[in-house]
Motif scaffolding. Structure first.
Motif, PDB file in Angstrom:
ATOM      1  N   GLY A  82      31.058 -37.228   1.065  1.00 10.87           N
ATOM      2  CA  GLY A  82      29.986 -36.158   0.887  1.00 10.87           C
ATOM      3  C   GLY A  82      29.329 -36.333  -0.407  1.00 10.87           C
ATOM      4  N   ARG A  83      29.860 -37.111  -1.265  1.00 10.75           N
ATOM      5  CA  ARG A  83      29.131 -37.347  -2.654  1.00 10.75           C
ATOM      6  C   ARG A  83      27.746 -38.050  -2.351  1.00 10.75           C
ATOM      7  NH1 ARG A  83      34.956 -38.626  -3.955  1.00 10.75           N
ATOM      8  NH2 ARG A  83      35.770 -36.826  -4.848  1.00 10.75           N
ATOM      9  N   ASN A  84      27.579 -38.862  -1.365  1.00  5.31           N
ATOM     10  CA  ASN A  84      26.477 -39.604  -1.047  1.00  5.31           C
ATOM     11  C   ASN A  84      25.801 -39.064   0.418  1.00  5.31           C
ATOM     12  OD1 ASN A  84      24.207 -41.352  -1.522  1.00  5.31           O
ATOM     13  ND2 ASN A  84      25.292 -42.936  -0.258  1.00  5.31           N
ATOM     14  N   LEU A  86      23.504 -35.967   2.757  1.00  5.56           N
ATOM     15  CA  LEU A  86      22.731 -35.185   2.891  1.00  5.56           C
ATOM     16  C   LEU A  86      23.506 -33.567   3.103  1.00  5.56           C
ATOM     17  CD1 LEU A  86      19.661 -33.943   3.069  1.00  5.56           C
ATOM     18  CD2 LEU A  86      19.778 -34.165   5.578  1.00  5.56           C
ATOM     19  N   ALA A  87      24.242 -33.796   4.000  1.00  9.77           N
ATOM     20  CA  ALA A  87      25.381 -32.707   4.140  1.00  9.77           C
ATOM     21  C   ALA A  87      26.544 -33.142   4.945  1.00  9.77           C
ATOM     22  CB  ALA A  87      24.590 -31.657   4.835  1.00  9.77           C
ATOM     23  N   ASP A 115      30.944 -31.683  -2.559  1.00  5.96           N
ATOM     24  CA  ASP A 115      29.584 -31.649  -3.510  1.00  5.96           C
ATOM     25  C   ASP A 115      28.274 -31.331  -3.080  1.00  5.96           C
ATOM     26  OD1 ASP A 115      31.249 -31.999  -5.667  1.00  5.96           O
ATOM     27  OD2 ASP A 115      31.227 -34.346  -5.260  1.00  5.96           O
ATOM     28  N   CYS A 116      28.223 -31.427  -1.508  1.00  7.74           N
ATOM     29  CA  CYS A 116      27.044 -31.305  -0.759  1.00  7.74           C
ATOM     30  C   CYS A 116      27.212 -29.972   0.222  1.00  7.74           C
ATOM     31  CB  CYS A 116      26.611 -32.354  -0.052  1.00  7.74           C
ATOM     32  SG  CYS A 116      27.833 -32.891   1.294  1.00  7.74           S
ATOM     33  N   THR A 147      20.165 -22.175  -4.340  1.00  6.91           N
ATOM     34  CA  THR A 147      20.023 -23.093  -3.535  1.00  6.91           C
ATOM     35  C   THR A 147      20.486 -23.021  -2.118  1.00  6.91           C
ATOM     36  OG1 THR A 147      21.591 -24.164  -5.523  1.00  6.91           O
ATOM     37  CG2 THR A 147      21.023 -25.624  -3.559  1.00  6.91           C
TER      38      THR A 147
END
Length: 272
Positions: A82-84, A86-87, A115-116, A147
């Motif tokens: 999830g660090r890279n 979209l979701a 994080d996402c 957000t």
């Protein structure tokens, strides 16, 4: 290369439903879809990955697919990916989980640590396949929903559907306000709930003028207001604050309630 949407798979029916949802979502966003399976090193996951890939390909043949098998626990593997991403997308229950309304431990851990944005795919066919034409977003006072509101507007824009923004409030117990005032009037001495909602929506309304927006101000528990609104929604969006001094997110009582009981897919969006 575009940042992918990542979906967790384990062979359960709930994870396959998550694959269907994620494939449609990747197509809407025009991004690749990455299938992730976490398993011991000696576990042959080739059949499982192949079946999930075939299902995703049938749902969204134009979406670029990739897959990865990681030798670690599922929650950590998903949070890492999830660090890279979209979701992250997960099913409501994994293999071996009890049936019913409650969310599985992996989904809850991922929603609390990622994080996402994290989407937990819940609900019946009509909710999972966008048959209501509505995205619902919960709006709270303060900065915690910004957000989430932006995420919800973008989803409604891509889906070409309407957005319902819900703000629930209540007068604190023991509030020493003037006698004979209604609850709304008492709360308005601080800041009118309708103004809280309008302010939270203003920037995104300007950015996405094509999205039809309706607002709902409810006096009462937020969890009940959101669950009621979600009964006729394709997606419920809520925000989550960063925990001060700790890794992860602050999933309060409202987040837990909707994650466990929402009748439709739910997105938990971290505050930036």
């Amino acid at each position: 290369m575009a940042v992918p949407l990542v979906v967790g798979i384990d062979g359960s029916e709930a994870s396959l439903e998550a694959v269907d949802w994620a494939a449609d979502e990747a197509a809407r966003h025009g991004v690749p879809l990455r299938l992730l399976h976490a398993a011991p090193a000696d576990d042959d996951a080739s059949d499982l990955v192949a079946a999930a890939s075939e299902r995703a390909g049938k749902s969204a043949p134009a979406v670029q697919l990739s897959s990865v098998v990681l030798s670690e626990d599922a929650a950590s593997a998903l949070v890492g990916e999830g660090r890279n991403a979209l979701a992250l997308v997960v099913g409501s229950r994994g293999l071996g989980g009890l049936t019913g309304l409650l969310l599985g431990s992996v989904g809850l851990a991922v929603a609390a640590r990622a994080d996402c944005p994290v989407v937990v795919v819940r609900g019946g066919v009509e909710h999972r396949h966008s048959r209501f034409g509505c995205v619902v977003v919960g709006v709270e006072a303060g900065e915690g929903s910004g957000t989430a509101v932006e995420f919800a507007f973008r989803e409604a824009h891509l889906r070409r559907c309407r957005l319902l923004a819900v703000h629930a409030w209540s007068v604190p117990v023991g509030n020493p306000g003037p006698p004979a005032l209604s609850g709304y009037a008492l709360k308005a001495l601080d800041r009118p709930p309708a103004q809280v909602l309008a302010d939270a929506l203003h920037r995104s309304e300007q950015r996405y003028p094509d999205v039809p927006v309706s607002s709902e101000v409810v006096e009462g528990p937020a969890r009940r207001a959101l669950l009621d609104a979600a009964s006729a929604a394709d997606l419920l969006v809520v925000g989550a604050r960063r925990r001060q001094g700790h890794v992860g997110l602050q999933l309060g009582l409202v987040n837990h309630a909707v994650l466990h009981h929402a009748p439709c897919p739910i997105a938990v969006v971290p505050q930036i």
